[in-house]
Scaffold this motif. Structure first.
Motif, PDB file in Angstrom:
ATOM      1  N   ARG A 285     -11.117  -1.163  -4.581  1.00  0.00           N
ATOM      2  CA  ARG A 285     -10.897   0.241  -4.941  1.00  0.00           C
ATOM      3  C   ARG A 285      -9.517   0.715  -4.519  1.00  0.00           C
ATOM      4  N   ALA A 286      -9.110   0.325  -3.293  1.00  0.00           N
ATOM      5  CA  ALA A 286      -7.813   0.770  -2.778  1.00  0.00           C
ATOM      6  C   ALA A 286      -6.664   0.190  -3.602  1.00  0.00           C
ATOM      7  N   ALA A 287      -6.752  -1.105  -3.929  1.00  0.00           N
ATOM      8  CA  ALA A 287      -5.685  -1.745  -4.707  1.00  0.00           C
ATOM      9  C   ALA A 287      -5.607  -1.144  -6.104  1.00  0.00           C
ATOM     10  N   LYS A 288      -6.756  -0.885  -6.711  1.00  0.00           N
ATOM     11  CA  LYS A 288      -6.780  -0.302  -8.054  1.00  0.00           C
ATOM     12  C   LYS A 288      -6.206   1.115  -8.025  1.00  0.00           C
ATOM     13  N   ALA A 289      -6.507   1.846  -6.964  1.00  0.00           N
ATOM     14  CA  ALA A 289      -5.969   3.208  -6.829  1.00  0.00           C
ATOM     15  C   ALA A 289      -4.457   3.176  -6.647  1.00  0.00           C
ATOM     16  N   ARG A 290      -3.938   2.205  -5.895  1.00  0.00           N
ATOM     17  CA  ARG A 290      -2.491   2.084  -5.691  1.00  0.00           C
ATOM     18  C   ARG A 290      -1.785   1.798  -7.016  1.00  0.00           C
ATOM     19  N   LEU A 291      -2.419   1.008  -7.863  1.00  0.00           N
ATOM     20  CA  LEU A 291      -1.813   0.652  -9.148  1.00  0.00           C
ATOM     21  C   LEU A 291      -1.905   1.784 -10.159  1.00  0.00           C
ATOM     22  N   GLY A 292      -2.951   2.578 -10.070  1.00  0.00           N
ATOM     23  CA  GLY A 292      -3.101   3.729 -10.965  1.00  0.00           C
ATOM     24  C   GLY A 292      -3.101   3.331 -12.427  1.00  0.00           C
ATOM     25  N   GLU A 293      -2.317   4.046 -13.248  1.00  0.00           N
ATOM     26  CA  GLU A 293      -2.287   3.822 -14.694  1.00  0.00           C
ATOM     27  C   GLU A 293      -1.556   2.542 -15.080  1.00  0.00           C
ATOM     28  N   LYS A 294      -0.931   1.887 -14.091  1.00  0.00           N
ATOM     29  CA  LYS A 294      -0.205   0.655 -14.397  1.00  0.00           C
ATOM     30  C   LYS A 294      -1.141  -0.506 -14.708  1.00  0.00           C
TER      31      LYS A 294
ATOM     32  N   LEU B 273     -15.434 -11.415  -6.956  1.00  0.00           N
ATOM     33  CA  LEU B 273     -14.752 -10.291  -6.308  1.00  0.00           C
ATOM     34  C   LEU B 273     -13.557 -10.731  -5.456  1.00  0.00           C
ATOM     35  N   PRO B 274     -13.640 -11.837  -4.701  1.00  0.00           N
ATOM     36  CA  PRO B 274     -12.439 -12.262  -3.966  1.00  0.00           C
ATOM     37  C   PRO B 274     -11.232 -12.519  -4.872  1.00  0.00           C
ATOM     38  N   HIS B 275     -11.444 -13.174  -6.031  1.00  0.00           N
ATOM     39  CA  HIS B 275     -10.320 -13.410  -6.946  1.00  0.00           C
ATOM     40  C   HIS B 275      -9.780 -12.091  -7.507  1.00  0.00           C
ATOM     41  N   LEU B 276     -10.677 -11.178  -7.849  1.00  0.00           N
ATOM     42  CA  LEU B 276     -10.228  -9.899  -8.391  1.00  0.00           C
ATOM     43  C   LEU B 276      -9.445  -9.110  -7.346  1.00  0.00           C
ATOM     44  N   VAL B 277      -9.939  -9.086  -6.116  1.00  0.00           N
ATOM     45  CA  VAL B 277      -9.230  -8.385  -5.037  1.00  0.00           C
ATOM     46  C   VAL B 277      -7.854  -9.001  -4.821  1.00  0.00           C
ATOM     47  N   TRP B 278      -7.811 -10.334  -4.789  1.00  0.00           N
ATOM     48  CA  TRP B 278      -6.522 -11.011  -4.594  1.00  0.00           C
ATOM     49  C   TRP B 278      -5.538 -10.652  -5.701  1.00  0.00           C
ATOM     50  N   ALA B 279      -5.995 -10.654  -6.945  1.00  0.00           N
ATOM     51  CA  ALA B 279      -5.107 -10.331  -8.062  1.00  0.00           C
ATOM     52  C   ALA B 279      -4.625  -8.887  -7.981  1.00  0.00           C
ATOM     53  N   LEU B 280      -5.532  -7.954  -7.733  1.00  0.00           N
ATOM     54  CA  LEU B 280      -5.157  -6.533  -7.680  1.00  0.00           C
ATOM     55  C   LEU B 280      -4.225  -6.242  -6.506  1.00  0.00           C
ATOM     56  N   GLU B 281      -4.525  -6.806  -5.347  1.00  0.00           N
ATOM     57  CA  GLU B 281      -3.665  -6.566  -4.182  1.00  0.00           C
ATOM     58  C   GLU B 281      -2.285  -7.182  -4.382  1.00  0.00           C
ATOM     59  N   SER B 282      -2.228  -8.352  -5.013  1.00  0.00           N
ATOM     60  CA  SER B 282      -0.932  -8.979  -5.292  1.00  0.00           C
ATOM     61  C   SER B 282      -0.106  -8.096  -6.220  1.00  0.00           C
ATOM     62  N   LEU B 283      -0.725  -7.582  -7.284  1.00  0.00           N
ATOM     63  CA  LEU B 283      -0.019  -6.712  -8.223  1.00  0.00           C
ATOM     64  C   LEU B 283       0.433  -5.418  -7.532  1.00  0.00           C
ATOM     65  N   ALA B 284      -0.421  -4.881  -6.687  1.00  0.00           N
ATOM     66  CA  ALA B 284      -0.078  -3.644  -5.972  1.00  0.00           C
ATOM     67  C   ALA B 284       1.104  -3.872  -5.031  1.00  0.00           C
TER      68      ALA B 284
END
Length: 392
Positions: free
Chosen positions: A50-59, A352-363
Motif C-alpha cells: 500500500r505504501a509503495a503504491k501510494a508513493r507512486l500515485g498516478e505513475k 505478494l513478495p514479488h509485487l512488493v519488490w517491484a512496487l518498492e523498486s519503482l518507487a
C-alpha cells in the motif's frame, strides 16, 4: 580394488531450463528476479504494498489477471482477461509504469499496445505460460515450410490465440493472419475463411477444434493436428491438403486436466448441477458441458444465475474460489469441476513478495523486470492485433 571416482556430471541446458535456472530466449520461460525479495512471512507485506503504491500515485497502473492470487488481486486497479487488461493499459497513457500481474505473453501484449513512454513491468520474469511455450518461432517457421512443400501455404491463413508469444503474433501478422481471444474465436475464424481455404490455428488445439466443430459446424475429420516434434508435423501432404483446420499441438496445462470423468462425477455428486467450462478444455468435455465460454462469459453467467443454482466450473482454481465466495451470500453453490486442486502454476509465481519488490523498486526510481518487445516484432504483432480489433 579401485575406488569409484565421483562423476563430473554437468546439467544440460534443458535440465537447467526445466529447473528454472536458465532462460531460453526463444520461449516464454523467464529467469530469476534480481534484487532481494521480502520474505513471504513478512507480516508487513500488505502495508508495504500500500505504501509503495501510494508513493507512486498516478505513475503506476496495476493490472491483475483473473487467475491471480487474492493477495495480488487486492492491489489491482483493474482485473480482467489478458486482452482486456492490455487494452486497459493502452487506455491509460499517463501511467508511466504498467505493472502486469499475469504472465509473460500478457505483458508483451501490453507493451505492444502501450505508448513508447510507458514501461511494462512483470513482477516475476519466471511467470511464463506453458501453452505459449509450446510454439516457438523456429518451430512455426518450420511448419510454414512444411505447408509450402505440401503446396498449401498460399491457401492458409494463420489465426493465433492471444495466449502466444510476441514472436508468434508477429509471424501471424507477417502472413496476413489475425489474433483471437476465447471470446471472439468464432468471428476470427469466419474472417480467416473469407481470406483463404484453410486455417493454421496456434497454439491451442482445443480452442481451435471446439470453435471449428461447435460453432462453425465442421466435423472432427476437417481438423488435423500438427505436432512440431515429429518430422513434417506427423502429417502427410495429402492430410494437409484435405484439412480445413490445421491445429497446433498445444494446450493449457490447467484446462487440459478436465476430463469426461470429471463431468460425469460432478453430475453424480450434485444433482441438478450446471457444468460451465472454458473452451480451452478438451472437445469431449466441451461437448458434455451445459455451457461453454471465456473467462468473462463465465463471470457474467454466474452473475445472471438464479439464487440456489448449482454450478461446476471448469477453469483455473483461483478464479473459481473467488467466484464461489462472491456468490455464496446469494445462495449459489459453485464448485471446481475436478476433484484435484489445480492452480495455474506459472500465474501463481506472481505473489505478494514479488509485487512488493517491484512496487518498492519503482518507487525508489529503479525500473525492474521491464518487458520490452523489439520494434520489428512489435510492428508485425500489432498488425495481427489490429486485424482482430477490426473484426465485425
Amino acid at each position: 580394488m579401485t575406488t569409484a571416482q565421483p562423476l563430473d556430471v554437468q546439467p544440460t541446458p534443458l535440465a537447467l531450463l526445466l529447473l528454472g535456472r536458465e532462460a531460453d530466449p526463444r520461449s516464454e520461460r523467464g529467469v530469476e528476479c534480481p534484487g532481494d525479495l521480502p520474505a513471504p512471512s513478512d507480516p508487513d507485506l500488505v502495508a508495504r504494498a500500500r505504501a509503495a503504491k501510494a508513493r507512486l500515485g498516478e505513475k503506476v497502473f496495476v493490472l491483475g489477471h483473473h487467475y491471480q492470487r487474492d493477495e495480488v488481486i487486492e492491489f489491482a486497479d483493474v482485473t480482467g482477461d489478458s486482452f482486456k487488461l492490455a487494452r486497459d493499459a493502452a487506455a491509460r497513457p499517463d501511467a508511466e509504469y504498467i505493472v502486469f500481474c499475469g504472465v509473460h505473453f500478457m505483458a508483451e501484449s501490453a507493451d505492444i499496445l502501450t505508448g513508447d513512454g510507458q514501461q511494462v513491468i512483470l513482477p516475476d520474469l519466471a511467470a511464463g505460460c506453458s501453452m505459449a511455450d509450446m510454439a516457438t518461432a523456429e518451430q512455426v517457421a518450420e511448419c510454414w515450410d512444411v505447408l509450402t512443400e505440401a503446396g498449401v501455404a498460399e491457401q492458409v491463413v494463420p489465426v493465433s490465440y492471444m495466449n502466444s508469444s510476441a514472436d508468434i503474433k508477429a509471424f501471424t501478422g507477417r502472413h496476413g493472419g489475425t489474433i483471437c481471444t476465447s471470446s471472439n474465436a468464432e468471428r476470427a475464424l469466419d474472417w480467416a475463411f473469407e481470406q483463404g481455404e484453410k486455417v493454421l490455428f496456434l497454439p491451442d488445439q482445443h480452442l481451435g477444434r471446439n470453435t471449428a466443430v461447435r460453432d462453425l459446424g465442421m466435423s472432427l475429420d476437417d481438423c488435423v493436428v500438427y505436432n512440431p516434434h515429429k518430422p513434417g508435423g506427423g502429417l502427410t501432404a495429402e492430410e494437409l491438403r484435405a484439412a480445413k483446420m490445421i491445429l497446433w499441438r498445444g494446450h493449457c496445462s490447467v484446462h487440459g486436466r478436465f476430463s469426461l470423468d470429471s463431468v460425469n462425477d460432478v453430475r453424480a455428486r450434485i444433482p441438478g448441477v450446471n457444468v460451465l467450462v472454458h473452451p480451452e478444455c478438451k472437445h469431449e468435455v466441451v461437448a458434455a458441458a451445459d455451457q461453454v465460454g471465456s473467462t468473462e462469459y463465465i463471470i457474467k453467467a454466474l452473475e445472471a444465475a438464479p439464487a440456489g443454482s448449482k454450478w461446476a466450473i471448469g477453469t483455473e482454481l483461483n478464479l473459481v474460489r473467488r467466484l464461489a465466495n462472491r456468490f455464496a451470500p446469494e445462495g449459489k453453490e459453485i464448485v471446481f469441476l475436478d476433484k484435484t486442486v489445480c492452480f495455474c502454476s506459472t500465474m501463481n509465481r506472481i505473489d505478494l513478495p514479488h509485487l512488493v519488490w517491484a512496487l518498492e523498486s519503482l518507487a525508489d526510481g529503479k525500473v525492474v523486470n521491464r518487458i520490452q518487445v523489439d520494434k520489428e516484432t512489435e510492428h508485425f504483432a500489432k498488425l495481427a492485433l489490429e486485424r482482430m480489433l477490426a473484426l465485425p
